[in-house]
Design an enzyme around this catalytic site. Sequence first.
Site, short mmCIF file in Angstrom:
data_model
loop_
_atom_site.label_atom_id
_atom_site.label_comp_id
_atom_site.label_asym_id
_atom_site.label_seq_id
_atom_site.Cartn_x
_atom_site.Cartn_y
_atom_site.Cartn_z
N ARG A 16 -64.14 4.94 -5.69
CA ARG A 16 -62.73 4.55 -5.68
C ARG A 16 -62.07 4.90 -4.35
O ARG A 16 -61.08 4.29 -3.97
CB ARG A 16 -61.98 5.19 -6.86
CG ARG A 16 -60.69 4.47 -7.17
CD ARG A 16 -59.86 5.05 -8.34
NE ARG A 16 -60.60 5.64 -9.39
CZ ARG A 16 -60.61 6.95 -9.66
NH1 ARG A 16 -59.89 7.78 -8.94
NH2 ARG A 16 -61.33 7.41 -10.65
N TYR A 37 -43.21 -13.85 -1.41
CA TYR A 37 -44.20 -14.35 -2.38
C TYR A 37 -43.75 -13.97 -3.80
O TYR A 37 -43.22 -12.87 -4.02
CB TYR A 37 -45.57 -13.75 -2.04
CG TYR A 37 -46.54 -13.88 -3.18
CD1 TYR A 37 -46.89 -15.13 -3.69
CD2 TYR A 37 -47.10 -12.76 -3.78
CE1 TYR A 37 -47.75 -15.25 -4.76
CE2 TYR A 37 -47.98 -12.87 -4.83
CZ TYR A 37 -48.29 -14.13 -5.33
OH TYR A 37 -49.14 -14.24 -6.40
N ASP A 76 -45.87 -8.16 5.77
CA ASP A 76 -46.98 -8.83 5.10
C ASP A 76 -47.47 -9.93 6.06
O ASP A 76 -46.76 -10.92 6.28
CB ASP A 76 -46.51 -9.41 3.76
CG ASP A 76 -47.63 -10.09 2.99
OD1 ASP A 76 -48.55 -10.64 3.63
OD2 ASP A 76 -47.59 -10.08 1.74
#
Length: 399
Positions: A66, A119, A191
Amino acid sequence: MSDLSNRHLPNSLGFATRAIHHGYDPQAHLGSLNPPVFLTSTYAFDSAAEGAARFAGEAEGFIYGRVGNPTVAVLERRLAELEGGEAALATSSGVGALTALVWTLLASGDEIVADQMLYGCTFGLFEHHLPRFGIRVRFADLTDPAGLEAALSPATRMVFTETPSNPNMRVVDIAAIAAITRRAGALFVVDNTYCTPYLQRPLELGADIVTHSATKYLGGHGDLLAGAVVASQEIIDRLRFTGIKELNGACISAFDAFLILRGLKTLTLRMDRHSATAAKLARDLEAHPAVAAVYYPGLDSHPQHALAQRQMRQMGGMIALELKGGLPAGRALMDNVKIATRAVSLGDAETLIQHPASMTHATYDPDERARHGFTDGLIRISVGLEDYEDLRGDLLGAL
Ligand code: 3LM
């Protein structure tokens, strides 16, 4: 996370060279041209003491899937290099990158200022869900730096934008917004999904953090979901050892990391082609009598055309348009195309066409769409890698 296969290239080398080679040394892996895919969830320790030291951050080495994987580490080094950042974290999706960011860096009482157009699922997270955790998001028109000044408050910890914005291609002046954000003592997040670091490097313009949906152009083939964050080593360590490890668990698979590394080898070729074809199609569409407006930063008619030319190497592969016949005409266009594929997502070899108000941005209700400034009739095209003449015939024929 580091391992023996790191190969640092001088950053005087070109972007394509670094996108192909940076961060991986075949000689450290039996000469294997491509990075091995380490399909393992966990890592053996030499001794109890050594395992404890790895957990404490006092010894190098992987501990658990992880928080790190050697294949993923190659991808992270390469993305950091290409964005001009100190470090990167790869995640299981673009949304996984965003939740890692906000869960790790923000707390109840903090505020985000975000551009008014995002988005759909980023908007959903910000507007509909973060308030449940005591985080308030103020939306502002960040194409005007004064819009940011007006929205800042003493609680602002983060300023967030996409540029160009999904779906309506607003272009934000990264350097101007970065300067104001810095004075306010907040972190500026961009982004960079629509551009990739080949077309635009927000960190070099003063942003603190870059996020990606690597599902799109970075992977480039529509065969995986992934995300990434690029930032300082200090922020990435916090995201890795708190955000991914303890908060959202959104780790990427080694196989998907491998596929993105494969995609990156052709990133420059693909972006050159997406941009060249989209620029021609945008002009063709704008000249068509059935078209009311085309939103593409390469067009003279785009309100931030000059800024886009300064800030972006090329104008990218995304186009939005509105037809004079509104939504019914847009739906007919979508139903008439034969080469373009009716699908959400973007950045694939296939040209994709979709209707944001009912698909990618259905998270905005009609009032929110009106408040945030995009119309029901808007159609979005992700221009693929097909032959320009075929796409032109398909789209203009369908109109
Ligand atoms: C889409 N976009 O079709 P993932 N940031 C940006 C994005 O465009 C996206 C994400 C983050 C689309 C996906 S809509 C159901 C399909 C600018 C995704 C989120 O979690 O990797 O999908 O990234 O516009």
